[in-house]
Design an enzyme around this catalytic site. Structure first.
Site, PDB file in Angstrom:
ATOM      1  N   HIS A 142     -51.441   6.717 -12.980  1.00 20.06           N
ATOM      2  CA  HIS A 142     -50.134   7.072 -12.408  1.00 20.06           C
ATOM      3  C   HIS A 142     -50.260   8.248 -11.426  1.00 20.06           C
ATOM      4  O   HIS A 142     -49.638   9.291 -11.582  1.00 20.06           O
ATOM      5  CB  HIS A 142     -49.140   7.416 -13.517  1.00 20.06           C
ATOM      6  CG  HIS A 142     -47.709   7.162 -13.110  1.00 20.06           C
ATOM      7  ND1 HIS A 142     -46.760   6.703 -13.976  1.00 20.06           N
ATOM      8  CD2 HIS A 142     -47.081   7.301 -11.918  1.00 20.06           C
ATOM      9  CE1 HIS A 142     -45.600   6.578 -13.355  1.00 20.06           C
ATOM     10  NE2 HIS A 142     -45.775   6.938 -12.091  1.00 20.06           N
TER      11      HIS A 142
ATOM     12  N   ARG B 185     -43.535   0.302 -11.009  1.00 20.53           N
ATOM     13  CA  ARG B 185     -43.261   0.449 -12.437  1.00 20.53           C
ATOM     14  C   ARG B 185     -44.068  -0.604 -13.191  1.00 20.53           C
ATOM     15  O   ARG B 185     -44.104  -1.775 -12.805  1.00 20.53           O
ATOM     16  CB  ARG B 185     -41.765   0.256 -12.735  1.00 20.53           C
ATOM     17  CG  ARG B 185     -40.875   1.397 -12.227  1.00 20.53           C
ATOM     18  CD  ARG B 185     -41.090   2.664 -13.031  1.00 20.53           C
ATOM     19  NE  ARG B 185     -40.192   3.735 -12.653  1.00 20.53           N
ATOM     20  CZ  ARG B 185     -40.487   4.674 -11.758  1.00 20.53           C
ATOM     21  NH1 ARG B 185     -41.656   4.635 -11.144  1.00 20.53           N
ATOM     22  NH2 ARG B 185     -39.627   5.634 -11.488  1.00 20.53           N
TER      23      ARG B 185
ATOM     24  N   GLU C 239     -47.760   3.998 -21.117  1.00 22.19           N
ATOM     25  CA  GLU C 239     -48.611   5.004 -20.479  1.00 22.19           C
ATOM     26  C   GLU C 239     -48.809   6.204 -21.411  1.00 22.19           C
ATOM     27  O   GLU C 239     -47.834   6.786 -21.888  1.00 22.19           O
ATOM     28  CB  GLU C 239     -47.989   5.460 -19.163  1.00 22.19           C
ATOM     29  CG  GLU C 239     -47.949   4.354 -18.123  1.00 22.19           C
ATOM     30  CD  GLU C 239     -47.449   4.814 -16.763  1.00 22.19           C
ATOM     31  OE1 GLU C 239     -47.051   5.994 -16.636  1.00 22.19           O
ATOM     32  OE2 GLU C 239     -47.456   4.006 -15.821  1.00 22.19           O
TER      33      GLU C 239
END
Length: 599
Positions: free
Chosen positions: A335, A287, A316
């Site tokens: 990601h 994270r 993000e």
């Protein structure tokens, strides 16, 4: 009286008769508890059911792309509506004719969605681990079960972590960009070898342990920090569990696999980077919020951190001009941890099976809300539910780093007969308190026992029958953790276990015993525990230090063995003191040990 939630389908003696979704039930907005009303006459139970046709299939809305294998599972049971890229208004319109919805991370299932469903929406399936885009409180209030798919992308995330580790060590991304720009800089992109280097795995859960296995295969020496991981599981992989400070101080490479919780938010900050071995390299596929990104940029510029490979970010996508992303010593990916064809298919199947099972009335092990307890039991136990969770949180924070929590004993003292006390919810909340502060798992009555078993945590229960009034369900709850070291030696009981005990007074949770010391402090805000030589002026000295920082003391209690001997002072505070203030408390000559516990 037997009770079941509106998620449960109960079959009667007549095969065609079932308990329908739209049952007559009472709903607690606090915990989302749904119970069925049964009527009794002359001690004979008469059950009121509605017979419904089983021919009508439920409708499942798939709001984001799902693998074909998962869709096939859904289509065998339900009508499937694949509608992608819905606007919030379109989603609210369509949801009123759907029994379930499956989303990934892009669709917000907020309170308005649940309100627009008109009570028809029964299950939300999140194809992945995080459920930040689902309003859990609203789901529970509207009697909607939320399930996720936490296991299918484990291998994919671990492989991506190793890919970033090796790419960073050999400057793959930078060298590739250089060659494509027409350059040939062999001397500039000299890398470092992995063989014989120390890798610290921060968070030894599913992904962390898989990264450790693969790193061992690369010839690395692997250590790990996880306050919850059993030491025997680590030893089986050939990994040594160490404290947080020892891990970051001795590692050449650090791989992050911890959940984002209040305790881990920006845990990698200026202070943390200063403790690292100069030239350490960091990988993060967990994270983004566990790293203070500004502090990391400073550490990279100063050479404290040689390189970083990041798959996740606080925001993000990150801003295009983000200094961290643009830094020449950073390798960044968007990601991609779960982005393999195999993982996508696995997640699709896992979430499809969870949603179908929930619609059938089965209890999903991956459920993240909706404990099912009779409403009258919940009402009576409500203050003890809060006490149980706080005792679990307090106990696990007393465990020293590197100690694996395996055995927990819970003792309930009550004036009632054992059969008159339903402790399932209390046990679940103690489990929640023990696990959630150091994990990204959401624990409730549905998944508490499964989650504890999955982590090798054995919880035993003992009931002490008192002669007191049976009007109150409980006199006190005691939590003991065996075979662990403690951050606060005074919390160790005569039997060598961490022991905390609490009671409910006027509806408020109170800590009443730490180890062998009797105390009395409200479990609101946070707590400072101090062991000291019992002498005049101690309360004033500690209070003055906190007062200078404008930290409000809500409760203060002192428990002692005998006058002028050892004592334990428990201090309830409304604000978190600064480290400097805590240090000053520890430097008071009469203070032998202390610990700060955030509840």
């Amino acid at each position: 009286m037997a009770a079941a939630s509106s998620f449960t389908s109960l079959k009667l003696s007549t095969p065609s008769t079932t308990l329908p979704w739209k049952s007559h039930h009472s709903l607690s907005s606090t915990f989302g508890v749904a119970t069925i009303s049964f009527r009794r006459q002359h001690h004979r139970e008469h059950r009121r059911f509605v017979v419904v046709s089983m021919d009508a299939k439920p409708t499942i809305l798939v709001a984001e792309k799902l693998g074909e294998a998962g869709l096939n599972v859904l289509k065998e049971f339900a009508n499937v509506d694949c509608s992608y890229n819905l606007s919030p208004e379109e989603l609210c319109t369509k949801i009123s004719i759907c029994d379930a919805i499956i989303v990934r991370s892009g669709t917000k299932v907020n309170r308005k969605v649940f309100e627009s469903s008109g009570g028809r929406l029964k299950v939300v399936g999140r194809a992945g681990v995080g459920i930040d885009n689902v309003d859990l409180a609203a789901a529970t209030e509207h009697g909607c079960l939320v399930v996720n798919a936490p296991t299918a992308n484990t291998v994919a995330a671990a492989e991506h972590g190793i890919a970033l580790l090796t790419a960073m060590a050999r400057n793959i991304a930078q060298a590739d960009a250089s060659v494509k720009a027409g350059k040939w800089l062999r001397n500039k992109y000299v890398g470092v070898s992995l063989v014989g280097k120390t890798l610290a795995v921060m968070g030894f859960g599913k992904v962390g342990s898989e990264v450790a296995r693969r790193a061992k295969g690369l010839g690395m020496h692997v250590i790990a920090h996880d306050p919850y991981a059993p030491a025997d599981r680590a030893r089986a992989i050939g990994v040594e569990l160490v404290s947080f400070d020892e891990a970051i101080a001795s590692a050449d490479f650090i791989s992050l696999h911890m959940p984002l919780t209040p305790a881990t938010s920006k845990v990698f900050n200026d202070e943390t980077f200063a403790k690292m071995k100069k030239g350490a390299r960091i990988v993060n596929v967990a994270r983004g919020g566990v790293i203070d990104e500004e502090a990391l940029v400073k550490a990279l510029d100063a050479g404290i951190v040689a390189q970083a490979a990041l798959d996740v970010f606080t925001e993000e996508p990150p801003p295009k001009d983000a200094k961290l992303v643009q830094h020449e010593s950073v390798t960044a990916t968007p990601h991609l941890g779960a982005s393999t064809m195999e993982a996508q298919e696995g997640v699709a199947i896992e979430i499809a099976e969870a949603v179908v099972g929930a619609l059938k009335g089965e209890l999903a092990a991956t459920a993240v809300n909706a404990p099912m307890v009779p409403a009258e039991v919940l009402t009576e136990l409500k203050p003890f539910v809060a006490l149980a969770e706080k005792l679990g949180r307090l106990a696990v924070q007393l465990v020293a780093g590197g100690s694996g929590v395996k055995t927990v004993k819970v003792t309930y003292a009550s004036g009632r007969a054992p059969d008159d006390l339903d402790t399932r919810l209390l046990r679940a909340m103690i489990t929640k308190g023990l696990i959630e502060p150091i994990s990204n798992v959401f624990v409730n009555l549905v998944n508490a026992d499964f989650t504890a078993k999955q982590r090798g945590l054995r919880i035993t229960e003992e009931r002490i029958v008192l002669n007191g009034s049976p009007e109150s369900p409980l006199e006190f709850i005691q939590v003991q953790i065996a075979n662990v070291e403690s951050k606060f030696d005074s919390a160790i009981s005569e039997l060598g276990e961490i022991k905390v005990e609490g009671r409910v007074k006027d509806g408020i949770s109170h800590l009443t015993k730490v180890g062998s010391f009797e105390v009395d402090v409200s479990l609101e805000g946070s707590i400072i525990l101090c062991r000291q030589v019992d002498q005049p002026g101690m309360i004033g000295k500690v209070g003055s230090i906190l007062g200078e920082e404008n930290v409000n003391v809500s409760f203060m209690s002192v428990g002692r063995i005998a006058p002028r001997k050892h004592a334990v002072m428990a201090i309830g505070v409304d604000e978190e003191p600064k480290q400097q203030s805590l240090k000053r408390i520890g430097e008071i000559p009469a203070v032998e040990e202390f610990v700060y516990l955030n509840l």
